[in-house]
Design a protein around this motif. Structure first.
Motif, mmCIF file in Angstrom:
data_model
loop_
_atom_site.group_PDB
_atom_site.id
_atom_site.type_symbol
_atom_site.label_atom_id
_atom_site.label_comp_id
_atom_site.label_asym_id
_atom_site.label_seq_id
_atom_site.Cartn_x
_atom_site.Cartn_y
_atom_site.Cartn_z
ATOM 1 N N TYR A 212 -3.059 3.176 16.256
ATOM 2 C CA TYR A 212 -1.695 3.316 15.785
ATOM 3 C C TYR A 212 -1.044 4.513 16.466
ATOM 4 C CZ TYR A 212 -2.077 -0.104 12.029
ATOM 5 O OH TYR A 212 -2.204 -1.269 11.322
ATOM 6 N N TYR B 211 0.751 5.367 0.798
ATOM 7 C CA TYR B 211 0.010 6.443 1.455
ATOM 8 C C TYR B 211 0.726 7.769 1.241
ATOM 9 C CZ TYR B 211 -2.633 2.987 4.219
ATOM 10 O OH TYR B 211 -3.460 1.958 4.624
ATOM 11 N N GLY C 200 1.517 18.100 8.468
ATOM 12 C CA GLY C 200 0.623 18.284 9.598
ATOM 13 C C GLY C 200 -0.705 17.557 9.494
ATOM 14 N N GLN C 201 -0.829 16.704 8.493
ATOM 15 C CA GLN C 201 -2.106 16.014 8.257
ATOM 16 C C GLN C 201 -2.001 14.523 8.544
ATOM 17 O OE1 GLN C 201 -4.879 17.883 7.348
ATOM 18 N NE2 GLN C 201 -3.429 19.550 7.727
ATOM 19 N N SER C 202 -3.123 13.865 8.397
ATOM 20 C CA SER C 202 -3.177 12.415 8.582
ATOM 21 C C SER C 202 -2.766 11.710 7.285
ATOM 22 C CB SER C 202 -4.609 12.028 8.972
ATOM 23 O OG SER C 202 -4.695 10.648 9.234
ATOM 24 N N LEU C 203 -2.832 10.400 7.297
ATOM 25 C CA LEU C 203 -2.445 9.617 6.127
ATOM 26 C C LEU C 203 -3.635 9.399 5.211
ATOM 27 C CD1 LEU C 203 -0.521 8.620 8.611
ATOM 28 C CD2 LEU C 203 0.047 6.772 7.027
ATOM 29 N N ALA D 223 -0.710 -3.307 10.300
ATOM 30 C CA ALA D 223 0.068 -2.999 9.112
ATOM 31 C C ALA D 223 1.424 -2.474 9.537
ATOM 32 C CB ALA D 223 -0.650 -1.961 8.251
ATOM 33 N N GLN E 49 1.075 11.580 3.222
ATOM 34 C CA GLN E 49 0.807 12.347 4.433
ATOM 35 C C GLN E 49 1.269 13.784 4.195
ATOM 36 O OE1 GLN E 49 2.632 10.950 8.133
ATOM 37 N NE2 GLN E 49 0.891 11.755 9.283
ATOM 38 N N GLU F 75 -7.204 4.914 -5.235
ATOM 39 C CA GLU F 75 -8.307 5.501 -4.478
ATOM 40 C C GLU F 75 -8.808 6.745 -5.193
ATOM 41 O OE1 GLU F 75 -9.560 3.998 -1.553
ATOM 42 O OE2 GLU F 75 -8.247 2.439 -2.391
ATOM 43 N N TYR G 90 -3.666 7.407 16.429
ATOM 44 C CA TYR G 90 -4.773 7.297 15.484
ATOM 45 C C TYR G 90 -5.696 6.155 15.882
ATOM 46 C CZ TYR G 90 -2.032 10.224 12.290
ATOM 47 O OH TYR G 90 -1.316 11.252 11.711
ATOM 48 N N LEU H 271 -4.669 7.020 1.783
ATOM 49 C CA LEU H 271 -4.268 5.921 0.915
ATOM 50 C C LEU H 271 -4.286 6.369 -0.541
ATOM 51 C CD1 LEU H 271 -3.560 2.872 0.685
ATOM 52 C CD2 LEU H 271 -6.019 2.444 0.472
ATOM 53 N N PHE I 20 0.842 -1.193 0.000
ATOM 54 C CA PHE I 20 0.000 0.000 0.000
ATOM 55 C C PHE I 20 0.877 1.243 0.000
ATOM 56 C CE2 PHE I 20 -3.799 -2.420 1.029
ATOM 57 C CZ PHE I 20 -3.298 -3.519 1.710
ATOM 58 N N LEU J 122 4.481 7.100 2.117
ATOM 59 C CA LEU J 122 4.766 5.926 2.940
ATOM 60 C C LEU J 122 4.305 4.649 2.255
ATOM 61 C CD1 LEU J 122 3.309 8.062 5.546
ATOM 62 C CD2 LEU J 122 5.184 6.695 6.419
ATOM 63 N N ARG K 75 10.257 11.869 2.514
ATOM 64 C CA ARG K 75 9.838 13.273 2.639
ATOM 65 C C ARG K 75 10.214 14.011 1.359
ATOM 66 N NH1 ARG K 75 8.537 16.647 6.893
ATOM 67 N NH2 ARG K 75 9.027 14.974 8.362
ATOM 68 N N PHE L 122 4.689 -0.074 8.390
ATOM 69 C CA PHE L 122 4.975 1.065 7.532
ATOM 70 C C PHE L 122 6.477 1.287 7.418
ATOM 71 C CE2 PHE L 122 0.906 3.181 6.774
ATOM 72 C CZ PHE L 122 0.088 2.514 7.668
ATOM 73 N N GLY L 123 6.875 1.786 6.263
ATOM 74 C CA GLY L 123 8.234 2.247 6.119
ATOM 75 C C GLY L 123 8.409 3.581 6.814
ATOM 76 N N GLN L 124 9.654 4.069 6.803
ATOM 77 C CA GLN L 124 9.956 5.342 7.468
ATOM 78 C C GLN L 124 9.420 6.537 6.694
ATOM 79 O OE1 GLN L 124 10.824 4.655 10.543
ATOM 80 N NE2 GLN L 124 12.951 5.280 10.640
#
Lengths: 114, 112
Positions: free
Chosen positions: B36, A35, A40-43, A103, A37, A58, B87, A45, A33, A92, A110, A105-107
């Motif tokens: 999370y 994603y 300052g926001q959420s993730l 799940a 981000q 998506e 989250y 998909l 997957f 991500l 940026r 996640f990778g680092q």
């Protein structure tokens, strides 16, 4: 647990150019997957990548802008094409875990577009 | 319509217990509740998952009432290193491909 390596960890790119982000997993996984981000926001998909088939995107994300490759069960790439400053985000990669909603996640990568 | 609603931010002090409540009024029968944690410059990390009642692991406890319309993540005796964004998600079982929808998260600041 799965170990996910993303490259590059960060980059500064000129508008109009493209960047390919790599995601390597230390075990074979069915789905990967991607994603985004924003600062300052959420993730959010972007798409789901299955080996041997086209990625599923998506709403709001298209293949021409974010082409994805999935050549085998441990690797995937996401390309951010024709970049604009609005594409500045953390990207991500993620894979399924052992528990139902787990799940890994990778680092993240940026990306700053100037 | 948002799947989950949680406080934007919370402050706490070292050694205190932090409780974050999440609302998920439209949770489906086959949805799990999962939490999370995300530190700056890192990807999110799975903390805990539950379906009903109480779940506890080495990191946190998750309390889910009978109607499952809300849940509370409890972090015991927090330290400065617990400063992160937390989250709350609701998601179906693995068969759905683990597509996770992240809400806004709660930014927890632990002070000395």
């Amino acid at each position: 647990s799965a170990v996910i390596s993303q490259k590059p960890s960060r980059d500064i790119c000129q508008r109009g150019t493209s960047l390919t982000i790599q995601c390597q997993v230390d075990s074979q996984v069915t789905m990967m997957f991607w994603y985004r981000q924003q600062p300052g926001q959420s993730l959010t998909l972007i798409a789901t990548a299955n080996q041997g088939s086209e990625a599923t995107y998506e709403s709001g994300f298209v293949i021409d802008k974010f082409p994805i490759s999935r050549p085998n069960l441990t690797f995937s790439t996401l390309t951010v094409s024709n970049m604009s400053p609005e594409d500045s985000s953390i990207y991500l990669c993620s894979v399924e875990g052992q528990v139902d909603t787990e799940a890994f996640f990778g680092q993240g990568t940026r990306l700053t577009v100037v | 319509l948002a799947k989950t609603t949680q406080p934007i931010s919370m402050d706490s002090y070292e050694g205190q217990e932090v409780n974050i409540t999440c609302s998920h009024n439209n949770i489906a029968t086959n949805d799990y509740i999962t939490w999370y944690q995300q530190f700056p410059s890192q990807g999110p990390r799975f903390i805990i998952q539950g379906y009903k009642t109480k779940v506890t692991n080495e990191v946190a406890s998750l309390f889910i009432p009978a109607d499952r319309k809300s849940s509370t993540l409890s972090l015991p005796r927090v330290s400065l290193s617990d400063t992160a964004v937390y989250y709350c998600l609701v998601a179906p079982r693995r068969a759905a491909g683990n597509k996770l929808t992240f809400g806004g998260g709660t930014r927890v600041l632990v002070k000395p």
